[in-house]
Write an enzyme that holds these catalytic residues in place. Sequence first.
Site, mmCIF file in Angstrom:
data_model
loop_
_atom_site.group_PDB
_atom_site.id
_atom_site.type_symbol
_atom_site.label_atom_id
_atom_site.label_comp_id
_atom_site.label_asym_id
_atom_site.label_seq_id
_atom_site.Cartn_x
_atom_site.Cartn_y
_atom_site.Cartn_z
ATOM 1 C CE1 TYR A 273 -3.861 2.311 0.571
ATOM 2 C CE2 TYR A 273 -2.271 3.444 1.651
ATOM 3 C CZ TYR A 273 -3.532 3.284 1.251
ATOM 4 O OH TYR A 273 -4.425 4.313 1.147
ATOM 5 C CG HIS B 105 -0.852 5.476 -1.753
ATOM 6 N ND1 HIS B 105 -1.295 4.250 -1.443
ATOM 7 C CD2 HIS B 105 -1.729 6.579 -1.796
ATOM 8 C CE1 HIS B 105 -2.778 4.438 -1.403
ATOM 9 N NE2 HIS B 105 -2.800 5.558 -1.735
ATOM 10 C CE1 TYR C 73 -6.691 10.939 1.052
ATOM 11 C CE2 TYR C 73 -7.197 11.477 -1.304
ATOM 12 C CZ TYR C 73 -7.211 10.553 -0.378
ATOM 13 O OH TYR C 73 -8.004 9.464 -0.203
ATOM 14 C CD1 TRP D 73 -6.529 4.826 -5.948
ATOM 15 C CD2 TRP D 73 -4.754 4.811 -6.910
ATOM 16 N NE1 TRP D 73 -5.647 4.682 -5.148
ATOM 17 C CE2 TRP D 73 -4.396 4.842 -5.722
ATOM 18 C CE3 TRP D 73 -3.880 4.579 -7.953
ATOM 19 C CZ2 TRP D 73 -3.082 4.720 -5.292
ATOM 20 C CZ3 TRP D 73 -2.266 4.412 -7.554
ATOM 21 C CH2 TRP D 73 -2.186 4.634 -6.212
ATOM 22 C CD1 TRP D 74 -10.944 3.857 -5.592
ATOM 23 C CD2 TRP D 74 -13.239 3.883 -6.468
ATOM 24 N NE1 TRP D 74 -11.728 4.775 -5.012
ATOM 25 C CE2 TRP D 74 -13.078 4.983 -5.590
ATOM 26 C CE3 TRP D 74 -14.138 3.504 -7.201
ATOM 27 C CZ2 TRP D 74 -14.364 5.671 -5.526
ATOM 28 C CZ3 TRP D 74 -15.383 4.243 -7.016
ATOM 29 C CH2 TRP D 74 -15.210 5.254 -6.084
#
Length: 103
Positions: A18, A22, A41, A76-77
């Site tokens: 993860y 990112h 963000y 992206w999802w």
Amino acid sequence: MPVKVFCMRIYPDKQEEYQDRHKHLWPEMRLALREHGVVNYTIYLEPSSSILFAYLEITDEVLWQKMAKTPINQKWWKYMEDIMETNVDASPINWELKSVFQL
């Protein structure tokens, strides 16, 4: 400036993955977030529970709501679906947090 705060959960054995994904956030995803009003963000990880805490500052709620429907966000999802808890449409399962104190 509107603020969004929510939690998500990643699979315990996917924490490093993860973070790596990112670190290499696609430039077109970064641009889409900016175009949809994201000013800040930030995502935090609580390692023992694999819970993510997300904090967003946005310029406009309506503009932000449009982000979910963009092709890049949908892509992206799908890309993240294998490492975190998701809904049927591949969107991350998340729960919003209620503000109870601010100084």
